[in-house]
Write a protein that holds these residues in place. Structure first.
Motif, mmCIF file in Angstrom:
data_model
loop_
_atom_site.group_PDB
_atom_site.id
_atom_site.type_symbol
_atom_site.label_atom_id
_atom_site.label_comp_id
_atom_site.label_asym_id
_atom_site.label_seq_id
_atom_site.Cartn_x
_atom_site.Cartn_y
_atom_site.Cartn_z
ATOM 1 N N LYS A 174 0.846 -1.195 0.000
ATOM 2 C CA LYS A 174 0.000 0.000 0.000
ATOM 3 C C LYS A 174 0.882 1.245 0.000
ATOM 4 O O LYS A 174 1.743 1.399 0.865
ATOM 5 C CB LYS A 174 -0.899 -0.002 1.234
ATOM 6 N N PRO A 175 0.702 2.147 -0.965
ATOM 7 C CA PRO A 175 1.509 3.368 -1.006
ATOM 8 C C PRO A 175 1.179 4.295 0.150
ATOM 9 O O PRO A 175 0.044 4.338 0.634
ATOM 10 C CB PRO A 175 1.146 4.000 -2.347
ATOM 11 N N VAL A 176 2.175 5.056 0.579
ATOM 12 C CA VAL A 176 1.984 6.099 1.581
ATOM 13 C C VAL A 176 1.681 7.402 0.837
ATOM 14 O O VAL A 176 2.505 7.857 0.030
ATOM 15 C CB VAL A 176 3.231 6.256 2.469
ATOM 16 N N PRO A 177 0.520 8.005 1.062
ATOM 17 C CA PRO A 177 0.158 9.215 0.310
ATOM 18 C C PRO A 177 1.217 10.313 0.448
ATOM 19 O O PRO A 177 1.829 10.488 1.501
ATOM 20 C CB PRO A 177 -1.166 9.641 0.961
ATOM 21 N N GLY A 178 1.445 11.013 -0.656
ATOM 22 C CA GLY A 178 2.373 12.129 -0.661
ATOM 23 C C GLY A 178 3.807 11.759 -0.960
ATOM 24 O O GLY A 178 4.669 12.640 -1.025
ATOM 25 N N THR A 179 4.090 10.464 -1.164
ATOM 26 C CA THR A 179 5.455 10.041 -1.443
ATOM 27 C C THR A 179 5.699 9.923 -2.943
ATOM 28 O O THR A 179 4.761 9.902 -3.752
ATOM 29 C CB THR A 179 5.755 8.689 -0.775
ATOM 30 N N ARG A 180 6.977 9.835 -3.304
ATOM 31 C CA ARG A 180 7.342 9.632 -4.703
ATOM 32 C C ARG A 180 6.768 8.306 -5.215
ATOM 33 O O ARG A 180 6.278 8.227 -6.348
ATOM 34 C CB ARG A 180 8.860 9.645 -4.860
ATOM 35 N N TYR A 181 6.848 7.273 -4.388
ATOM 36 C CA TYR A 181 6.300 5.993 -4.823
ATOM 37 C C TYR A 181 4.812 6.117 -5.101
ATOM 38 O O TYR A 181 4.306 5.608 -6.118
ATOM 39 C CB TYR A 181 6.560 4.890 -3.791
ATOM 40 N N ALA A 182 4.071 6.784 -4.202
ATOM 41 C CA ALA A 182 2.628 6.935 -4.391
ATOM 42 C C ALA A 182 2.318 7.743 -5.650
ATOM 43 O O ALA A 182 1.279 7.521 -6.292
ATOM 44 C CB ALA A 182 2.001 7.601 -3.170
ATOM 45 N N GLU A 183 3.181 8.662 -6.015
ATOM 46 C CA GLU A 183 2.987 9.414 -7.257
ATOM 47 C C GLU A 183 3.074 8.486 -8.462
ATOM 48 O O GLU A 183 2.323 8.635 -9.436
ATOM 49 C CB GLU A 183 4.034 10.520 -7.366
ATOM 50 N N ALA A 184 4.000 7.511 -8.403
ATOM 51 C CA ALA A 184 4.161 6.580 -9.518
ATOM 52 C C ALA A 184 3.094 5.498 -9.518
ATOM 53 O O ALA A 184 2.595 5.096 -10.578
ATOM 54 C CB ALA A 184 5.546 5.943 -9.461
ATOM 55 N N VAL A 185 2.758 4.998 -8.324
ATOM 56 C CA VAL A 185 1.803 3.889 -8.183
ATOM 57 C C VAL A 185 0.820 4.280 -7.082
ATOM 58 O O VAL A 185 1.044 3.974 -5.908
ATOM 59 C CB VAL A 185 2.521 2.568 -7.836
ATOM 60 N N PRO A 186 -0.276 4.958 -7.415
ATOM 61 C CA PRO A 186 -1.127 5.540 -6.379
ATOM 62 C C PRO A 186 -2.053 4.561 -5.672
ATOM 63 O O PRO A 186 -2.621 4.910 -4.632
ATOM 64 C CB PRO A 186 -1.940 6.584 -7.144
ATOM 65 N N GLU A 187 -2.209 3.345 -6.195
ATOM 66 C CA GLU A 187 -3.145 2.404 -5.590
ATOM 67 C C GLU A 187 -2.390 1.210 -4.991
ATOM 68 O O GLU A 187 -1.231 0.957 -5.325
ATOM 69 C CB GLU A 187 -4.162 1.909 -6.628
ATOM 70 N N ALA A 188 -3.062 0.486 -4.099
ATOM 71 C CA ALA A 188 -2.493 -0.758 -3.574
ATOM 72 C C ALA A 188 -2.355 -1.763 -4.715
ATOM 73 O O ALA A 188 -3.221 -1.858 -5.583
ATOM 74 C CB ALA A 188 -3.375 -1.318 -2.471
#
Length: 231
Positions: free
Chosen positions: A149-163
């Motif tokens: 599960k991505p952590v909102p606001g991170t670079r990873y979440a920007e690339a992959v926003p969903e679980a």
């Protein structure tokens, strides 16, 4: 611009067989360069070398991938080895840590995969949990899968926003975070599954194996960062 040149670390093996040959080899699963190619990059394989040459190697790259592999030697983070920890791969540890240091110093976009994420954490002064249950595959040489599960606001979440459900094969994990790192994704049990440095530089580690998946977004994020850095 031309396809960015992405270095991928490899490792020595005492023997590899193909055709009629059985020779010492520099080895890397094909999934890594294939993922780089599918994502728009050109892969350059980096076997272990003198750590003093790491900065020279990184200076020729547009991006760097530290690949998966055996456990990091616990002495690197001030710990005694657990009985379940792999025998040390000291030459590889030294080379890949030098590559990471060089990439961080030069601002070259960096992606650590599995062991590569753990080495990134160690390079920045962090520690590892030497054994956790439930993240290795069902048997030796077979990948498992679990949800991250991505952590909102991170670079990873920007690339992959969903679980997403990812291919995984590890029994160690990040414990104390290295200097400046933040968690970018977690497993359902709270295990850190991605770490990154906030800010403009692209520095990301993922605990799973994107080279074994059809999802190219993590590697495409590295390639995009390499293109921006070269512009």
């Amino acid at each position: 611009m031309a396809r960015p040149l992405i270095g991928v670390s490899t490792y020595w093996v005492g023997s590899a067989r193909w055709g009629g040959w059985d020779l010492p080899s520099a080895l890397l699963p094909a999934g890594y360069p294939l993922l780089v190619r599918r994502s728009g990059g050109l892969a350059a394989l980096l076997p272990p070398d003198d750590p003093a040459h790491a900065a020279d190697a990184v200076a020729r790259l547009d991006g760097l991938v530290i690949a998966g592999g055996p456990d990091v030697e616990p002495a690197r983070y001030g710990a005694e080895p657990d009985p379940r920890t792999d025998p040390p791969a000291r030459e590889r540890d030294a080379w890949e840590l030098a590559l990471i240091d060089a990439a961080l110093a030069a601002g070259v976009p960096l992606l650590g995969i599995c062991r590569g994420m753990q080495l990134l954490n160690v390079a920045l002064g962090g520690t590892l949990a030497q054994h956790i249950d439930g993240h290795r595959g069902p048997r030796v040489g077979v990948f498992g899968r679990h949800t991250v599960k991505p952590v909102p606001g991170t670079r990873y979440a920007e690339a992959v926003p969903e679980a997403t459900t990812v291919p995984t094969y590890h029994h160690q994990a990040v414990d104390a975070l290295g200097r400046g790192l933040v968690i970018g994704a977690e497993a359902e049990d709270g295990t850190p599954e991605a770490v990154e440095l906030p800010g403009d530089r692209f520095v990301l580690g993922v605990q799973w194996h994107p080279e074994m998946d059809e999802d190219e977004r993590v590697m495409r994020a590295l390639i995009a960062a390499a293109v921006r850095a070269a512009a």
